[in-house]
Design an enzyme around this catalytic site. Structure first.
Site, short mmCIF file in Angstrom:
data_model
loop_
_atom_site.label_atom_id
_atom_site.label_comp_id
_atom_site.label_asym_id
_atom_site.label_seq_id
_atom_site.Cartn_x
_atom_site.Cartn_y
_atom_site.Cartn_z
CG PHE A 92 -5.76 1.61 -0.18
CD1 PHE A 92 -5.33 2.88 0.12
CD2 PHE A 92 -7.04 1.23 0.22
CE1 PHE A 92 -6.15 3.77 0.81
CE2 PHE A 92 -7.86 2.09 0.92
CZ PHE A 92 -7.42 3.37 1.20
CE LYS A 93 -7.42 6.96 -1.42
NZ LYS A 93 -6.19 6.86 -0.61
CG ASP A 94 -5.76 0.89 -8.36
OD1 ASP A 94 -6.30 1.83 -8.97
OD2 ASP A 94 -4.53 0.68 -8.39
CB THR A 139 -8.97 9.26 -4.48
OG1 THR A 139 -8.95 8.62 -3.22
CG2 THR A 139 -10.37 9.21 -5.03
NE ARG A 170 -12.13 4.79 -2.31
CZ ARG A 170 -11.50 5.92 -2.12
NH1 ARG A 170 -11.91 7.00 -2.77
NH2 ARG A 170 -10.48 5.99 -1.32
#
Ligand SMILES: *Cc1c(COP(=O)(O)O)cnc(C)c1O
Length: 496
Positions: free
Chosen positions: A111-113, A143, A229
């Site tokens: 999900f960091k994308d 990450t 972010r």
């Protein structure tokens, strides 16, 4: 200039969203926050028919007011139009009597994308011509690769990633070690994620270190402490809500619950932002692994990290200091920056702090918290597959168990469980749970799991085994500063 942002530890500090993204976090050690977030209400009815990118435009324009409409449009388009394997970006899948929000369809299957595809785009639009930025990133595994993919070959930037030696999955390690690009630096450190994160923060706060870099070179962060972010993550809470509306499960205005597998508290804090902006949410269910500092806090009001650090089957959440929790304390203390500064200095000095009863109660109004052990993770993966045919990664499984605990007292509110990684990223655990055996080799495990479940392996994970390993540094914690200096030299000074 819109000086909308301030520090959680000092309200005298005022800066624009662009400045906040460039700096990453405040000189006083605090995090940047938007104070009057409840003033940023959106009109749900007008957003109902929007796609992901259009929702993102609405949210980012509100939270990043000094970016132009075009700057935001271009950033969104570069981040999301091509690099995800579904046009929905974050599809919602109905499983049993709950819904899974799949956040892992980006280029690194985590999900960091979602944050890290767009942060570099925003950063690029912040930098002046002669600026150069070294991005420092501490990672518990996901990450790192997502940030590397986002910043790879981006002009005027370089990126250094620190990950815990022997503290990430084999797939995660290979993903990082095989990264190409001419501005990417990766090293393992002898220590755990909290050690990596604390040392990175120390480097940020070391003013004499910054002087050594020279006036045009600065440091910034790709962790969720960077608002560039965090804020893009607000978008999928709205998008998920509208997917539920379209599915006929709710009407606009009805409340839902979200369960969020939690480490640094960034993901769930983005949900809290969405709620402040008008998304109808009853509760956020915060789910930790056996590193259950947060659960204890919810029970006692005492945040105490002086307990053993555990390596679990959900390694991206092996964290004891949830950095973004500081942001929640800021809002829940009615923006009392002196109070937050005092708590954070206690945390630094003694490893613990206690909040007032009224703050704890106010946190309970929005959040429920629990944790899962490794055994429960494995049982969940097995059971959900047997009952529903759905393959969950270990982090999502952490969420599932806590979600079921919570639902005993609130069975009827529609539930969205955030799924934070592809099961193939943590294939060792998932294969053990579903195939009943342990594999020595994760590549082989991946093939067996695919044959068994028929779930396709994401392309990036299928290919990682054949790529050349380009990075294999291992350093001690006290070498981190010098490592950064060296890499700044290599990337910026040599090339000029
Ligand atoms: C980072 C991560 C989490 C935790 O998210 P936070 O924003 O740090 O709370 C959960 N699951 C996976 C797979 C992750 O990579």
């Amino acid at each position: 200039m819109n000086k909308n942002y301030t520090s959680t530890r000092n309200k005298q500090i005022q800066l624009s969203a662009k400045e906040a993204i460039k700096k990453g976090f405040a000189d006083d050690g605090g995090l940047f926050v938007y104070p009057e977030i409840t003033q940023l209400k959106v009109n749900l009815n007008s957003m109902k028919e929007m796609n992901y990118q259009q929702i993102a435009q609405v949210i980012l324009e509100k939270l990043l007011p000094d970016f132009s409409t075009v700057e935001i449009q271009e950033s969104i388009s570069n981040a999301y139009d091509k690099s995800f394997d579904t046009t929905k970006i974050t599809p919602l899948v109905k499983v049993d009597n709950f819904n899974v929000l799949e956040l892992f369809h980006g280029p690194t299957s985590a999900f960091k994308d979602i944050g890290l595809q767009i942060l570099p785009q925003l950063m690029k639009r912040v930098l002046k011509k002669d600026n150069q930025v070294m991005i420092l990133t501490a990672t518990s595994g996901d990450t790192g690769k997502a940030a590397l993919e986002g910043f790879k070959n981006l002009d005027q930037t370089a990126i250094t990633v620190f990950y815990p030696h022997n503290g990430v999955s084999k797939v995660q390690q290979l993903q990082m070690e095989t990264t190409d690009g001419d501005n990417t630096e990766i090293t393992a450190i002898k220590g755990n994620f909290d050690d990596a994160q604390s040392n990175v923060k120390k480097i940020f706060n070391d003013q004499s270190f910054k002087k050594k870099l020279g006036s045009n070179i600065s440091l910034s962060s790709a962790n969720s402490i960077n608002i560039g972010r965090l804020i893009p993550q607000v978008v999928y809470y709205f998008d998920a809500y509208f997917q539920l509306v379209h599915d006929g499960q709710i009407k606009i205005g009805e409340k839902v619950n979200f369960t969020v597998p939690t480490g640094n508290f960034g993901d769930v804090l983005a949900g809290f932002y969405a709620k402040q902006m008008g998304l109808p949410v009853n509760k956020f269910i915060v789910a930790s692994n056996a590193n259950n500092v947060l659960t204890k806090f919810f029970n006692t009001g005492i945040y105490n990290r002086n307990i053993p650090f555990l390596q679990t089957d959900a390694p991206s959440m092996d964290i004891q200091i949830s950095s973004n929790f500081e942001r929640l304390l800021y809002y829940k203390s009615h923006e009392d920056t002196e109070y937050v500064a005092k708590l954070m200095s206690e945390l630094e000095q003694t490893g613990s702090y206690q909040v007032s009863e009224s703050i704890l109660n106010s946190i309970h109004d929005d959040f429920y918290c629990g944790f899962s052990t490794d055994q429960e993770i494995e049982e969940t993966i097995t059971q959900v597959y047997q009952k529903n045919g759905y393959v969950m990664d270990p982090h999502t499984a952490v969420g599932y168990k806590v979600m079921r605990d919570y639902q005993q007292s609130d069975p009827d509110t529609p539930m969205i469980l955030l799924s934070t990684a592809s099961p193939y990223k943590f294939v060792h655990v998932v294969a053990k749970a579903l195939l009943g055996r342990e594999f020595d080799n994760d590549h082989v495990a991946m093939q067996h799991l695919q044959q068994f479940t028929k779930l396709p392996v994401p392309t990036n994970l299928a290919q990682v085994w054949d790529l050349p390993v380009l990075h294999q540094d291992v350093i001690s914690q006290d070498q981190m500063e010098n490592y950064v200096l060296e890499k700044v030299e290599d990337n910026f000074n040599d090339k000029n």
